[in-house]
Design a protein around this motif. Structure first.
Motif, PDB file in Angstrom:
ATOM      1  N   GLN A 264       0.864  -1.184  -0.246  1.00 23.20           N
ATOM      2  CA  GLN A 264       0.009  -0.010   0.015  1.00 23.20           C
ATOM      3  C   GLN A 264       0.956   1.427   0.058  1.00 23.20           C
ATOM      4  N   ILE A 265       0.239   2.198  -0.592  1.00 20.76           N
ATOM      5  CA  ILE A 265       0.951   3.582  -0.631  1.00 20.76           C
ATOM      6  C   ILE A 265       0.401   4.386   0.378  1.00 20.76           C
ATOM      7  N   VAL A 266       1.089   5.040   1.382  1.00 20.95           N
ATOM      8  CA  VAL A 266       0.590   6.115   2.298  1.00 20.95           C
ATOM      9  C   VAL A 266       1.233   7.549   2.192  1.00 20.95           C
ATOM     10  N   VAL A 267       0.338   8.196   1.458  1.00 18.74           N
ATOM     11  CA  VAL A 267       0.487   9.594   1.159  1.00 18.74           C
ATOM     12  C   VAL A 267      -0.792  10.433   1.417  1.00 18.74           C
ATOM     13  N   VAL A 271       0.280  14.904  -2.103  1.00 27.83           N
ATOM     14  CA  VAL A 271       1.188  13.984  -2.702  1.00 27.83           C
ATOM     15  C   VAL A 271       0.686  13.381  -3.797  1.00 27.83           C
ATOM     16  N   LEU A 275       2.292  12.790  -7.475  1.00 32.91           N
ATOM     17  CA  LEU A 275       2.486  11.276  -8.058  1.00 32.91           C
ATOM     18  C   LEU A 275       1.728  11.165  -9.325  1.00 32.91           C
ATOM     19  N   PHE A 408      -4.672  10.285  -7.324  1.00 35.06           N
ATOM     20  CA  PHE A 408      -3.594   9.701  -8.379  1.00 35.06           C
ATOM     21  C   PHE A 408      -4.033   9.570  -9.717  1.00 35.06           C
ATOM     22  N   PRO A 439      -4.121   4.875   3.181  1.00 29.36           N
ATOM     23  CA  PRO A 439      -3.456   3.941   2.316  1.00 29.36           C
ATOM     24  C   PRO A 439      -4.288   3.615   1.124  1.00 29.36           C
TER      25      PRO A 439
ATOM     26  N   PHE B 315       6.869   5.504  -0.121  1.00 31.02           N
ATOM     27  CA  PHE B 315       5.709   5.694   0.693  1.00 31.02           C
ATOM     28  C   PHE B 315       5.111   4.298   0.816  1.00 31.02           C
ATOM     29  N   THR B 316       5.752   3.336   0.538  1.00 31.02           N
ATOM     30  CA  THR B 316       4.877   2.039   0.410  1.00 31.02           C
ATOM     31  C   THR B 316       4.927   1.120   1.923  1.00 31.02           C
ATOM     32  N   ILE B 317       3.941   0.621   2.242  1.00 25.86           N
ATOM     33  CA  ILE B 317       4.146  -0.117   3.494  1.00 25.86           C
ATOM     34  C   ILE B 317       3.655  -1.681   2.718  1.00 25.86           C
TER      35      ILE B 317
END
Lengths: 655, 321
Positions: A264-267, A271, A275, A408, A439, B315-317
């Motif tokens: 997962q991406i957390v922003v 942001v 992206l 995004f 996320p 930024f990845t988990i």
């Protein structure tokens, strides 16, 4: 989804004087601390919880909240964060309006919005806490962890204010826990103003049973650009906070995470937009600083040049838009990012791009208006302006993003539409999404997102720049550098050769074809899915950032047996087909929006003078359906609980 | 493969652009309008420089002079009142291969577009700016402009303008980053040509104020200078424009002016008695914004992809192993 937290017992806390002395028990170098009391404490399992961390500006509550959210997200918890931002850069210390911080909603499952009132608050002083209480952001009787150094302050007025406030809050039923944050931090640092937030982060890790190894990594990540001793110091404070809470607080929660299946991406939303801009292959971003849009450019400024892109900070909003138009005209698709006042200034230039059919993406991170309005706070007040702003007929595409992931992908979609239809695409987001974190699955990058290099091949003789297709209104586009394509683009009414129109039919012809492009796009759009049954008593229609709160409210209403569904619109202009049929399936239709509408309860407001909310106007005008609305403009995200109440009111009203 | 000389010469001829290749639509300016002289000079320049018409863009705002791009057979962008410069900057930013000209007027540049003009001087992007200054709003039919002489009676100033006009050359010289500032007049066409040519060859933002007669609304505005060559001051220098010998016979008031001397340039610019014509200031060392912002890599999908993946990593988990 069962968003309500389990009812918790009011926990007791040991009084400070009873606290066991811990000094000397652990090595300051961060060796394994003793956590003997952990097992003795009952750990209460929750499905979700809302926690706020609030301090004076500059004390780091925002970083603390964001870090806590990142740690929980890394563990697999659903999170949504909401920034609490004062309007000033350095508001006076200990002021009710100057509180700065973060709200974090933690849950076992995915979270789609900031939720209702907070259930646990950490406050660095009682004034910023009062700010949150006055704003009705805290649930009655919630747990408040507050810095207690004010009790011993040298200033008698501060001592009085603190003790009075704490007394009143206790009387009102809040569960106040006074914490010697500063005193504990002083054991590790000379200036606790720097670092108290890490102590609090440690406390929160203890309270919510967060993984301390992940927390240490998070702290190291935050301070990655600093010296190792600064990282060590902050980790020390983190562990101190954790140990203190373990030893002194009698309650502990656990929100079991759902197993994560994919990265997962957390922003935050801004942001995510940045992206998305890179992923879309857009090459030029022209902007002028404006809150809350600027942070997109902050992020882009750091990375855009590494892919060969450029962020141009223009001398004003108009120049930013004109610059983007110039770049796009020259074959480099461009985006300009702004907020309401900037969108107002850009209107004439946007009209030029519409008239001359130049692809352009305009992002409007909405804030409270009109005028300077609420610069740091959220609103959905620009919908009609985005659709109809500008003089003359100005057909442009308007779409709205609903969550962080959408920020995004919408950039990629917007660029594609702008270049396919040679028109302006306005993308609406808002201050709440700008700084919210949630996320989403890590995107798998596709080269299809990025357009091929501009066509510079020769234009054959006889072709004209505006060879409008009579069915779709679409025309080709000649880009400077293409031999044989020389023509003078103009913002004046023009014919197919781009010659200034001097006869009456040419303007009619041009208008018709520019308008047709929206119809052609509309034919490609799918009817948005109904959330819930396609028939019932009430349909709530939403757009933009309210999606999560509305759908959560609908779920609660459905769980209570109400026949309520919702419909969320991504494309506002043009609007997909099939919507009227959806509206017809319900006894009542109501929009929920973060913009102004008159309330019929007011003594002089009636059906003949009521000003509806923005989407309600649009739906009523287009579909001739009696669409009601419920709105608020309190500068904060709409809460699911508010939507539930609004729906109940609508269902109870007889007509 | 060899090619007969005749064919080679033919091909050369074929590729040569005669002046007609640069002529677009028939100008609709008034008879006697100074814009015609400027258009003729520019078309001559394009021919002499053999600019590829498809690689040349004329950007304008709104006003009489801003119709200019329609009369060129190059790419043209006839946009909004006052906004030509930011549009031109956007075009030039990532298309250094294009020759960019801006055509603007005293209302367009010195009134509604003033902010852009000041900042365009500051950005110093490589383009040639022709500011047609007739001291009056012509297209909207006779209103005072910021460069109208004090006391001018117009439709909006029936008892005469009250304020002194601004001096666009002095203002330009006031911007630290200005790199090329010149003044030309439509009634000395050879000098006009030479100044525009020097502006075109200067790498940077070349600002040329061109005093231009409006026979319709302001006839006689420049008569005292047109009719009396001794009231003109021609600036002569190897680094600016060399005054042609035949001009020197008529215009005997010459000054050897080194265009790198900004202070003298300011003095010269400060008066219209005599009226200076020539390159007042030139600084070839001033960096261009588009060069300062030039990317050090090509914008390709591969580069975008690799940078994006790196950003995502940050930024990845990940799911627990």
């Amino acid at each position: 989804m069962t968003p309500q937290a389990l009812k918790k017992e009011k926990p007791a806390v040991r009084q400070p004087q009873e606290r066991p002395q811990k000094s000397g028990k652990r090595s300051p170098s961060g060796g394994k601390p003793q956590r003997g009391s952990l097992k003795e404490k009952p750990v209460q399992e929750l499905r979700e919880h809302i926690v706020e961390v609030i301090s004076d500006s500059g004390e780091g509550a925002q970083r603390c909240g964001q870090s806590m959210a990142s740690i929980a997200a890394r563990m697999g918890n659903g999170i949504w964060t909401v920034e609490i931002i004062p309007a000033e850069i350095q508001p006076p210390a200990r002021s009710i309006a100057g509180g700065s911080g973060n709200r974090v909603r933690l849950a076992s499952d995915r979270v789609t919005n900031g939720g209702d009132e907070a259930e646990l608050v950490v406050a660095f002083n009682e004034q910023v806490l009062l700010g949150r209480i006055h704003a009705h952001e805290l649930s009655p009787g919630c747990t408040i962890l507050i810095e207690n150094k004010w009790r011993d302050d040298d200033d008698a007025e501060i001592v009085a204010a603190y003790t009075r406030t704490i007394g009143e809050l206790e009387e009102s039923g809040y569960d106040i826990q006074e914490i010697p944050m500063e005193r504990e931090c002083l054991k590790y640092v000379a200036d606790p103003k720097r670092g108290k937030n890490m102590f609090v982060l440690g406390m929160l890790c203890s309270i919510y049973s967060l993984d301390m190894q992940i927390a240490r990594e998070q702290v190291a990540f935050i301070f990655a650009k600093k010296d190792q001793n600064i990282i060590d110091n902050n980790i020390q404070l983190l562990e101190a906070g954790f140990d203190w809470a373990e030893a002194n607080l009698t309650f502990k929660y656990c929100i079991p995470p759902s197993p994560m299946t994919e990265p997962q991406i957390v922003v935050n939303g801004n942001v995510s937009l940045g992206l998305g801009i890179m992923a879309s292959g857009m090459e030029v971003c022209a902007m002028y600083p404006i809150t809350p849009a600027t942070s997109v450019s902050h992020y882009l400024s750091e990375v855009f040049e590494t892919v060969g892109g450029v962020v141009h900070q223009a001398e004003d909003e108009i120049a930013a838009c004109a610059f983007a138009i110039g770049a796009s005209y020259a074959g480099k698709c461009a985006v300009t990012i702004t907020s309401g006042p900037g969108l107002a200034l850009k209107q004439e230039t946007i009209g030029l791009a519409v008239m001359a059919e130049i692809p352009l993406v305009v992002v409007d991170v909405q804030r409270g208006g009109p005028s300077t309005g609420l610069p740091t706070k959220t609103e959905q007040g620009d919908l009609l302006f985005a659709c109809f702003g500008g003089h003359g007929d100005n057909p442009k595409v308007v779409m709205a993003v609903s969550d962080i992931e959408d920020c995004f992908y919408s950039m990629i979609t917007a660029r594609k539409i702008a270049e396919t239809f040679n028109t302006v695409v306005v993308v609406l987001t808002d201050a709440s999404l700008a700084s919210a974190q949630q996320p989403f699955p890590r995107p798998v990058i596709s080269e299809d997102w990025m357009a091929p290099p501009v066509d510079q091949s020769e234009i054959s003789a006889g072709l004209v720049p505006y060879d409008w297709d009579h069915r779709t209104g679409l025309a080709r586009r000649f880009i400077p550098g293409q031999p044989g394509g020389m023509h003078c683009l103009t913002g004046l009414a023009h014919d197919r050769k781009s010659c200034v129109a001097y006869d009456s039919d040419t303007n009619q012809d041009g208008m018709q074809h520019r308008s047709l492009k929206l119809a052609a796009l509309q034919k490609t759009l799918k009817t948005p899915p109904v959330f819930g049954d396609s028939e019932g008593d009430l349909l709530i229609v939403s757009w933009g950032s309210t999606k999560g709160a509305v759908e959560e409210a609908v779920t609660r209403l459905q769980d209570d047996g109400h026949k309520v569904s919702s419909l969320h619109l991504r494309f506002i202009q043009p609007m997909p087909s099939g919507i009227k049929d959806v509206l017809k399936g319900f006894k009542h239709v109501m929009t929920v929006e973060g913009n102004w509408s008159d309330n019929l309860d007011h003594e002089i407001i009636d059906e003949e003078n009521r000003r509806y909310s923005e989407l309600a106007w649009l739906l009523r005008a287009r579909f001739l359906v009696d669409v009601d609305c419920w709105t608020e403009v309190r500068g904060r995200p709409i809460k699911p609980g508010s939507v539930v109440r609004a729906a109940h009111q609508r269902l109870q009203r007889k007509e | 493969m060899s090619m007969p000389i005749a064919e080679c010469a033919l091909r050369l001829l074929e590729e040569e652009h005669p002046i007609d290749d640069y002529k677009g639509r028939v100008p609709r300016w008034c008879t006697g309008c100074g814009d015609n002289a400027i258009l003729a000079a520019v078309q001559r320049l394009c021919r002499d420089e053999q600019l590829a018409p498809e690689k040349t863009v004329f950007v304008s705002g709104i006003g009489c002079s801003s119709r200019f791009p329609h009369y060129m057979n190059t790419y043209g962008f006839h946009g909004l009142h006052g906004r030509a410069m930011p549009v031109a900057q956007g075009i030039k930013m990532r298309r250094p291969d294009l020759h960019v000209f801006v055509v603007t007027g005293d209302g367009d540049c010195c009134s509604i577009g003033t902010a852009h003009w000041i900042h365009a001087l500051r950005y110093n992007m490589n383009m040639t700016v022709l500011m047609h200054d007739n001291g009056i709003y012509g297209l909207t039919k006779n209103q005072a402009s910021p460069t109208s002489p004090q006391g001018l009676k117009s439709k909006t100033t029936p008892s005469g303008t009250l304020l002194e006009p601004i001096n666009p050359v002095s203002v330009s010289l006031g911007i630290r980053n200005a790199s090329f500032v010149a003044q030309a007049v439509d009634w000395i066409p050879d000098m006009l040509y030479d100044i525009i040519e020097a502006a075109f060859h200067h790498k940077g933002f070349s600002f040329v104020r061109i005093l231009q007669r409006c026979p319709e609304f302001l006839p006689g505005r420049f008569d005292e200078w047109v009719k009396d060559p001794s009231r003109m001051l021609l600036l002569n220098h190897d680094d600016g424009v060399k005054v042609r010998p035949e001009l020197g016979k008529v215009y005997q008031n010459l000054e050897q002016h080194d265009p790198s001397d900004r202070n003298r340039a300011r003095e010269i610019a400060s008066t219209y008695h005599p009226m200076p014509v020539g390159v007042l200031y030139r600084n070839q060392e001033m960096p261009c914004y588009e060069d300062l912002r030039k990317p050090d890599r090509l914008y390709t999908p591969d580069v975008i992809k690799s940078v994006l993946e790196k950003e995502f990593d940050q930024f990845t988990i990940h799911p627990a192993a």
